[in-house]
Enzyme design. Sequence first.
Site, short mmCIF file in Angstrom:
data_model
loop_
_atom_site.label_atom_id
_atom_site.label_comp_id
_atom_site.label_asym_id
_atom_site.label_seq_id
_atom_site.Cartn_x
_atom_site.Cartn_y
_atom_site.Cartn_z
N SER A 271 -10.58 -3.09 4.80
CA SER A 271 -9.48 -3.12 3.82
C SER A 271 -8.09 -3.38 4.41
O SER A 271 -7.29 -4.03 3.76
CB SER A 271 -9.41 -1.83 3.01
OG SER A 271 -10.67 -1.31 2.70
N HIS B 184 -5.91 -7.30 -9.73
CA HIS B 184 -6.11 -7.20 -8.29
C HIS B 184 -7.50 -6.62 -7.98
O HIS B 184 -8.21 -7.10 -7.12
CB HIS B 184 -5.03 -6.34 -7.65
CG HIS B 184 -5.32 -6.04 -6.21
ND1 HIS B 184 -5.25 -7.00 -5.23
CD2 HIS B 184 -5.76 -4.92 -5.60
CE1 HIS B 184 -5.62 -6.48 -4.08
NE2 HIS B 184 -5.93 -5.22 -4.26
N SER B 185 -7.82 -5.56 -8.71
CA SER B 185 -9.13 -4.92 -8.53
C SER B 185 -9.37 -4.09 -9.78
O SER B 185 -8.55 -4.09 -10.70
CB SER B 185 -9.12 -4.01 -7.31
OG SER B 185 -8.35 -2.84 -7.58
N GLU C 7 -18.36 -5.53 -14.92
CA GLU C 7 -18.85 -4.75 -16.05
C GLU C 7 -19.57 -3.49 -15.57
O GLU C 7 -19.38 -2.40 -16.10
CB GLU C 7 -19.79 -5.65 -16.88
CG GLU C 7 -20.13 -5.13 -18.24
CD GLU C 7 -18.92 -4.60 -19.00
OE1 GLU C 7 -19.06 -3.51 -19.57
OE2 GLU C 7 -17.84 -5.24 -19.01
C1 LIG Z 1 -2.12 -2.74 5.87
C2 LIG Z 1 -2.34 -2.67 4.40
N1 LIG Z 1 -1.30 -2.40 3.60
C3 LIG Z 1 -1.47 -2.30 2.28
C4 LIG Z 1 -2.69 -2.48 1.72
C5 LIG Z 1 -2.90 -2.33 0.22
N2 LIG Z 1 -3.22 -3.64 -0.36
C6 LIG Z 1 -4.50 -4.00 -0.59
S1 LIG Z 1 -4.60 -5.56 -1.12
C7 LIG Z 1 -2.94 -5.77 -1.09
C8 LIG Z 1 -2.35 -7.08 -1.49
C9 LIG Z 1 -2.87 -8.23 -0.71
O1 LIG Z 1 -2.41 -9.41 -1.22
P1 LIG Z 1 -2.86 -10.82 -0.67
O2 LIG Z 1 -2.88 -10.81 0.80
O3 LIG Z 1 -2.02 -11.82 -1.33
O4 LIG Z 1 -4.39 -10.95 -1.14
P2 LIG Z 1 -4.97 -11.07 -2.61
O5 LIG Z 1 -5.29 -9.67 -3.05
O6 LIG Z 1 -3.96 -11.71 -3.47
O7 LIG Z 1 -6.22 -11.85 -2.48
C10 LIG Z 1 -2.31 -4.60 -0.66
C11 LIG Z 1 -0.86 -4.42 -0.57
C12 LIG Z 1 -3.76 -2.75 2.59
N3 LIG Z 1 -5.01 -2.93 2.14
N4 LIG Z 1 -3.55 -2.84 3.92
#
Ligand SMILES: Cc1ncc(C[n+]2csc(CCOP(=O)(O)OP(=O)(O)O)c2C)c(N)n1
Lengths: 481, 353
Positions: free
Chosen positions: A244, A373-374, A158
């Site tokens: 990240s 996701h965010s 929020e």
């Molecule tokens: C090397 C890299 N590539 C792409 C991203 C962008 N990105 C951030 S989170 C995400 C998905 C991650 O999914 P998962 O591992 O299943 O974790 P969840 O978010 O579901 O907890 C992506 C593609 C990143 N952070 N780092």
Amino acid sequence: MATQILRKSKTLIQKNQLFLLGSVVNKSTFSPPTFQSGVNPFVKCHHVSLLVNNPASLFSFSRFESTKAEAQLNLQNYVSEDEDNNQGIDFPGGKVAFTSEMRFISDSDHKRVPCYRVLDDNGEIMKFSNYVEVNKEMAVKMYSNMVTLQTMDIIFYEVQRQGRISFYLTSAGEEAVNIASAAALAFDDIILPQYREPGVLLWRGFTLQQFADQCFGNTSDFGRGRQMPIHYGSNKHNYFTVSSPIATQLPQAVGAAYSLKMEGKSACAVTYCGDGSTSEGDFHAALNFAAVMEAPVIFICRNNGWAISTPVEEQFRSDGVVVKGQAYGIKSIRVDGNDALAVYSAVHTAREMAIREKRPVLIEALTYRVGHHSTSDDSTKYRPNDEIEYWKMARNPVNKFKRWVERNGWWSDKDEIEVRSSVRKQLLEAIKLAEKEQKPPLEDMFNDVYDQLPSNLKEQERQLRETISKHPKDYPSDVPL
Amino acid sequence: MSSNCVKRFGGRWVSLVSHRGFSTSSEQGLKSLNLFSAINQALHIALDTDPRAYVFGEDVSFGGVFRCTTGLADRFGKSRVFNTPLCEQGIVGFGIGLAAMGNRAIAEIQFADYIYPAFDQIVNEAAKFRYRSGNQFNCGGLTIRAPYGAVGHGGHYHSQSPEAFFCHVPGIKVVIPRSPRQAKGLLLSCIRDPNPVVFFEPKWLYRLAVEEVPEDEYMLPLSEAEVVRQGSDITLVGWGAQLAIMEQACLDAEKEGISCELIDLKTLIPWDKETVEASVKKTGRLLISHEAPVTGGFGAEISASIVERCFSRLEAPVARVCGLDTPFPLVFEPFYMPNKNKILDAIKSTTEY
Ligand SMILES: Cc1ncc(C[n+]2csc(CCOP(=O)(O)OP(=O)(O)O)c2C)c(N)n1
Ligand SMILES: [Mg+2]
């Protein structure tokens, strides 16, 4: 794939025996919960179902009917008819038998690896289930932490929507994996998180104020406001700072674990990742390194169905993540990530194995990312609402655990109201303070790039200060100079 | 952690945001488009005009985290536009193989900050594919798109400008557009160029920069810099999102009687030295500005080359106004950035030298 192999007869384990598990795990011939063996004795006769008319297919039964303890599972006991060990080759890495049959190992099993659980959908302990006991004090602490995590997510989300912090990401739906895994570990275990595991840090005593300070990037943030919100880290809590880039923490965890082993510590490294992370090269490097280096590391993969908008079917075609461990020679288990008792038992047992046997363990926790996701994402664009609702309501991990805690008479409505309102109050107070707190001073932009300021940075800092004094209005006034 | 625009804390520097769009004049047959839509149009055209073109990357099916691939999967089907597993080395390696078989592989890396797992595939493979085989094989059909640069709230891993790493690699091209119109024309050129190209998109401008863009197909030449503003006292060279900031500095300098020539390099390698050289020979002064850290940035290469060629014509040292030599810092972003007044001060001190 081979988890079924190890499925033992229920009669082998009596529930009350299992309560002692922490200490008997390694003396007993099997460990509850059952981990898929890291070394597969069945590779050769594994997927004979492909060749329906072949007499060798008769041997497939052994995979499903074995009640033998894991220690007894070895090549000798499970050769198929035409396999002749005497005719094998002494190949580097171990003897390989010959076979006259041309057989391809199947791409996957017909039956998916089952998911270990302790609590049924009503939050009752399943008959015959084997698990590590959780006492009242622990259970209440776990539940309160789950509630705290939930409340934290609701409020910070929020606050982000109000534009007071720049970003946020919730752990909604994954509270049990967060809290129960943390509860099963010891404080000395080193955590290398992805980013959706703040509950582990919460469990270890990172305060609500500290969470708020990081999200606001103020001068009390250990990261000195340099990283986006939710990139927590605390040396004091043995919790490496979130980064990240996906999956980078995984091979690092193996190195940390190796260090713990070399130091003779009775601790392991524990690293978390998502289903998406398992596609990165670093995931595979980590598993292979962990097995080869015999590192006491636990990989906890939160398979929450989605990697941003990418569903697991577009992420991998294996039976999820658990089966990947075996290919690397790593013991693995699939657990119901929304069952706090199952997660607790699996992690507790994995920890014993990792430390005592000096080996990695892979845990796949089936769960669901209930939130977007965010704050940069709108998940209704790519997934059905009823799927979200189902996981949010019917499979809610916090409610499920609560039913069990309540059934034991350890939790009342009054407790619930008290905890929720007190956490809420504390959080709002923490946020108020965090928001008022100064930003880190300008020098913190230059500190920590190296251990000491090199000359180029000294020069740049000097030039920057001149620029600021000429054009003070170009710069935010909340950063002390 | 994809970053769409989010409100940022108060502070005067925020006002820069609304001025960042770099526009050119409007004509007929044009449509007002933002940068992500211009990219989207280019991708539509690329897929439409070549049945052997493919678009893929993390989360591209539903339109991508920046909406650049919206509608493509619906229109061209899931076998030509698809999500990949989360693996940058896989994305680029796959793209190289696809391109080597005669296809146009248009790969998306979700953020330039996440291109590093693919570094080996780009540097050791894509860049040397033609050379090492005596031109028996090439992966010229490969284009790697990646959003780059600051966005106001991206911190370490959603803000980087990694172009210099790739400019150090013979065999690939590096292209960065400054605006929607440029983006569409340059991206189509990259896709159709017979060499592997890394195309960095200024993500701050995805929504903010709006410009009249020709509806039809058109291409803009690679390795040709553009003098976007004529001047006589000093030459400014930049690319991407930084161009808009530099233009504001030029306008302010003009008020103080300094005439600035502004050049958009567009293609960083192989770059158009001649245009820059001609300009510096005219003005006698050079300023380069980029978001990436100053040390080892591409500005250093431009500076060295121009000093070699124009030494006797230079009336002042070459100035560089760039990002600082720190990781990209969240709360210190306004301090880190090469903003308008930093550029303006450098223009003045260079002309007064
Ligand atoms: C090397 C890299 N590539 C792409 C991203 C962008 N990105 C951030 S989170 C995400 C998905 C991650 O999914 P998962 O591992 O299943 O974790 P969840 O978010 O579901 O907890 C992506 C593609 C990143 N952070 N780092
Ligand atoms: Mg996931």
